[in-house]
Design a protein around this motif. Structure first.
Motif, PDB file in Angstrom:
ATOM      1  N   ALA A   1       5.096   9.938  -6.936  1.00 58.04           N
ATOM      2  CA  ALA A   1       3.880   9.308  -6.409  1.00 58.04           C
ATOM      3  C   ALA A   1       4.095   7.814  -6.183  1.00 58.04           C
ATOM      4  CB  ALA A   1       2.706   9.546  -7.357  1.00 58.04           C
ATOM      5  N   VAL A   2       4.756   7.148  -7.128  1.00 61.00           N
ATOM      6  CA  VAL A   2       5.008   5.711  -6.990  1.00 61.00           C
ATOM      7  C   VAL A   2       5.967   5.444  -5.835  1.00 61.00           C
ATOM      8  CG1 VAL A   2       6.075   3.717  -8.126  1.00 61.00           C
ATOM      9  CG2 VAL A   2       4.444   5.137  -9.364  1.00 61.00           C
ATOM     10  N   VAL A   3       7.031   6.235  -5.728  1.00 58.01           N
ATOM     11  CA  VAL A   3       7.984   6.056  -4.627  1.00 58.01           C
ATOM     12  C   VAL A   3       7.302   6.306  -3.289  1.00 58.01           C
ATOM     13  CG1 VAL A   3      10.051   7.051  -3.567  1.00 58.01           C
ATOM     14  CG2 VAL A   3      10.048   6.497  -5.995  1.00 58.01           C
ATOM     15  N   SER A   4       6.457   7.320  -3.209  1.00 57.16           N
ATOM     16  CA  SER A   4       5.734   7.597  -1.968  1.00 57.16           C
ATOM     17  C   SER A   4       4.791   6.459  -1.607  1.00 57.16           C
ATOM     18  CB  SER A   4       4.930   8.885  -2.090  1.00 57.16           C
ATOM     19  OG  SER A   4       5.784   9.969  -2.319  1.00 57.16           O
ATOM     20  N   LEU A   5       4.075   5.946  -2.583  1.00 59.87           N
ATOM     21  CA  LEU A   5       3.147   4.846  -2.341  1.00 59.87           C
ATOM     22  C   LEU A   5       3.889   3.586  -1.910  1.00 59.87           C
ATOM     23  CD1 LEU A   5       0.161   3.967  -2.480  1.00 59.87           C
ATOM     24  CD2 LEU A   5       0.638   3.174  -4.794  1.00 59.87           C
ATOM     25  N   VAL A   6       4.972   3.255  -2.590  1.00 59.58           N
ATOM     26  CA  VAL A   6       5.756   2.068  -2.236  1.00 59.58           C
ATOM     27  C   VAL A   6       6.363   2.240  -0.839  1.00 59.58           C
ATOM     28  CG1 VAL A   6       7.858   0.788  -2.805  1.00 59.58           C
ATOM     29  CG2 VAL A   6       6.220   1.347  -4.593  1.00 59.58           C
ATOM     30  N   GLY A   7       6.868   3.422  -0.534  1.00 58.77           N
ATOM     31  CA  GLY A   7       7.415   3.668   0.795  1.00 58.77           C
ATOM     32  C   GLY A   7       6.362   3.530   1.877  1.00 58.77           C
ATOM     33  N   TYR A   8       5.190   4.075   1.648  1.00 59.09           N
ATOM     34  CA  TYR A   8       4.111   3.992   2.637  1.00 59.09           C
ATOM     35  C   TYR A   8       3.668   2.552   2.833  1.00 59.09           C
ATOM     36  CZ  TYR A   8      -0.445   4.386   4.785  1.00 59.09           C
ATOM     37  OH  TYR A   8      -1.517   4.218   5.615  1.00 59.09           O
ATOM     38  N   GLU A   9       3.447   1.834   1.739  1.00 55.11           N
ATOM     39  CA  GLU A   9       3.015   0.443   1.845  1.00 55.11           C
ATOM     40  C   GLU A   9       4.100  -0.416   2.483  1.00 55.11           C
ATOM     41  OE1 GLU A   9       0.067  -0.830   1.375  1.00 55.11           O
ATOM     42  OE2 GLU A   9      -0.736   1.114   0.774  1.00 55.11           O
ATOM     43  N   GLY A  10       5.360  -0.136   2.195  1.00 58.55           N
ATOM     44  CA  GLY A  10       6.450  -0.857   2.843  1.00 58.55           C
ATOM     45  C   GLY A  10       6.458  -0.614   4.341  1.00 58.55           C
ATOM     46  N   TYR A  11       6.196   0.607   4.749  1.00 60.16           N
ATOM     47  CA  TYR A  11       6.114   0.932   6.172  1.00 60.16           C
ATOM     48  C   TYR A  11       4.958   0.194   6.828  1.00 60.16           C
ATOM     49  CZ  TYR A  11       5.365   3.601  10.426  1.00 60.16           C
ATOM     50  OH  TYR A  11       5.169   3.966  11.728  1.00 60.16           O
ATOM     51  N   VAL A  12       3.808   0.145   6.161  1.00 60.82           N
ATOM     52  CA  VAL A  12       2.645  -0.548   6.721  1.00 60.82           C
ATOM     53  C   VAL A  12       2.944  -2.030   6.878  1.00 60.82           C
ATOM     54  CG1 VAL A  12       0.261  -1.251   6.239  1.00 60.82           C
ATOM     55  CG2 VAL A  12       0.955   1.118   5.901  1.00 60.82           C
ATOM     56  N   ILE A  13       3.551  -2.650   5.882  1.00 61.22           N
ATOM     57  CA  ILE A  13       3.901  -4.070   5.966  1.00 61.22           C
ATOM     58  C   ILE A  13       4.927  -4.298   7.072  1.00 61.22           C
ATOM     59  CG2 ILE A  13       5.035  -5.957   4.729  1.00 61.22           C
ATOM     60  CD1 ILE A  13       3.661  -4.856   2.181  1.00 61.22           C
ATOM     61  N   TRP A  14       5.914  -3.416   7.175  1.00 55.73           N
ATOM     62  CA  TRP A  14       6.933  -3.543   8.220  1.00 55.73           C
ATOM     63  C   TRP A  14       6.297  -3.478   9.610  1.00 55.73           C
ATOM     64  CZ3 TRP A  14      11.963  -4.686   8.746  1.00 55.73           C
ATOM     65  CH2 TRP A  14      12.580  -4.348   9.939  1.00 55.73           C
ATOM     66  N   ARG A  15       5.361  -2.541   9.809  1.00 55.94           N
ATOM     67  CA  ARG A  15       4.727  -2.407  11.117  1.00 55.94           C
ATOM     68  C   ARG A  15       3.850  -3.620  11.438  1.00 55.94           C
ATOM     69  NH1 ARG A  15       6.820   0.462  14.683  1.00 55.94           N
ATOM     70  NH2 ARG A  15       4.844   0.823  15.676  1.00 55.94           N
ATOM     71  N   LYS A  16       3.251  -4.250  10.423  1.00 58.41           N
ATOM     72  CA  LYS A  16       2.436  -5.430  10.671  1.00 58.41           C
ATOM     73  C   LYS A  16       3.302  -6.619  11.078  1.00 58.41           C
ATOM     74  CE  LYS A  16      -1.592  -4.525   7.827  1.00 58.41           C
ATOM     75  NZ  LYS A  16      -2.375  -4.927   6.651  1.00 58.41           N
ATOM     76  N   ARG A  17       4.460  -6.744  10.466  1.00 58.35           N
ATOM     77  CA  ARG A  17       5.328  -7.885  10.747  1.00 58.35           C
ATOM     78  C   ARG A  17       6.227  -7.659  11.953  1.00 58.35           C
ATOM     79  NH1 ARG A  17       6.098 -11.520   6.013  1.00 58.35           N
ATOM     80  NH2 ARG A  17       4.587 -10.795   4.505  1.00 58.35           N
ATOM     81  N   HIS A  18       6.444  -6.436  12.361  1.00 57.56           N
ATOM     82  CA  HIS A  18       7.309  -6.106  13.496  1.00 57.56           C
ATOM     83  C   HIS A  18       6.537  -5.198  14.465  1.00 57.56           C
ATOM     84  CE1 HIS A  18      10.080  -7.041  10.195  1.00 57.56           C
ATOM     85  NE2 HIS A  18      10.833  -7.574  11.149  1.00 57.56           N
ATOM     86  N   PRO A  19       5.581  -5.769  15.207  1.00 59.21           N
ATOM     87  CA  PRO A  19       4.811  -4.934  16.132  1.00 59.21           C
ATOM     88  C   PRO A  19       5.687  -4.472  17.289  1.00 59.21           C
ATOM     89  CG  PRO A  19       4.241  -7.221  16.430  1.00 59.21           C
ATOM     90  CD  PRO A  19       5.165  -7.164  15.245  1.00 59.21           C
ATOM     91  N   THR A  20       5.347  -3.325  17.821  1.00 60.35           N
ATOM     92  CA  THR A  20       6.079  -2.814  18.979  1.00 60.35           C
ATOM     93  C   THR A  20       5.567  -3.515  20.229  1.00 60.35           C
ATOM     94  OG1 THR A  20       4.507  -1.020  19.226  1.00 60.35           O
ATOM     95  CG2 THR A  20       6.475  -0.567  17.929  1.00 60.35           C
ATOM     96  N   HIS A  21       6.484  -3.866  21.109  1.00 58.41           N
ATOM     97  CA  HIS A  21       6.116  -4.526  22.358  1.00 58.41           C
ATOM     98  C   HIS A  21       6.246  -3.522  23.490  1.00 58.41           C
ATOM     99  CE1 HIS A  21       6.077  -8.328  20.295  1.00 58.41           C
ATOM    100  NE2 HIS A  21       7.285  -8.065  19.807  1.00 58.41           N
ATOM    101  N   ILE A  22       5.114  -3.198  24.067  1.00 60.14           N
ATOM    102  CA  ILE A  22       5.113  -2.203  25.141  1.00 60.14           C
ATOM    103  C   ILE A  22       5.086  -2.898  26.481  1.00 60.14           C
ATOM    104  CG2 ILE A  22       3.837  -0.298  26.153  1.00 60.14           C
ATOM    105  CD1 ILE A  22       2.890   0.401  23.372  1.00 60.14           C
TER     106      ILE A  22
END
Length: 72
Positions: free
Chosen positions: A51-72
């Protein structure tokens, strides 16, 4: 009206998809439940770690997407 809705329901809804998900969950949950009877603390620790690894992975993904937006 009711018969029309029933006909659309039977044509559009597939029962195999949901049942396949239930069977896959059973394949994962049943061994864990059996192991919990014999090794309750180890299974509890495993569930908490997953559960902790899943939560940390998900939150890391959310932070990554906020800091590295996709440019279309």
């Amino acid at each position: 009206m009711i018969t029309l809705l029933r006909r659309y329901w039977s044509e559009l809804v597939s029962y195999e998809g949901g049942l396949a998900l239930v069977m896959m969950n059973g394949l994962l949950a049943i061994p864990l439940i059996f192991a919990a009877f014999f090794y309750p603390l180890q299974v509890l620790a495993l569930v908490v770690v997953l559960a902790v690894v899943s939560l940390v992975g998900y939150e890391g993904y959310v932070i990554w997407r906020k800091r590295h937006p996709t440019h279309i």
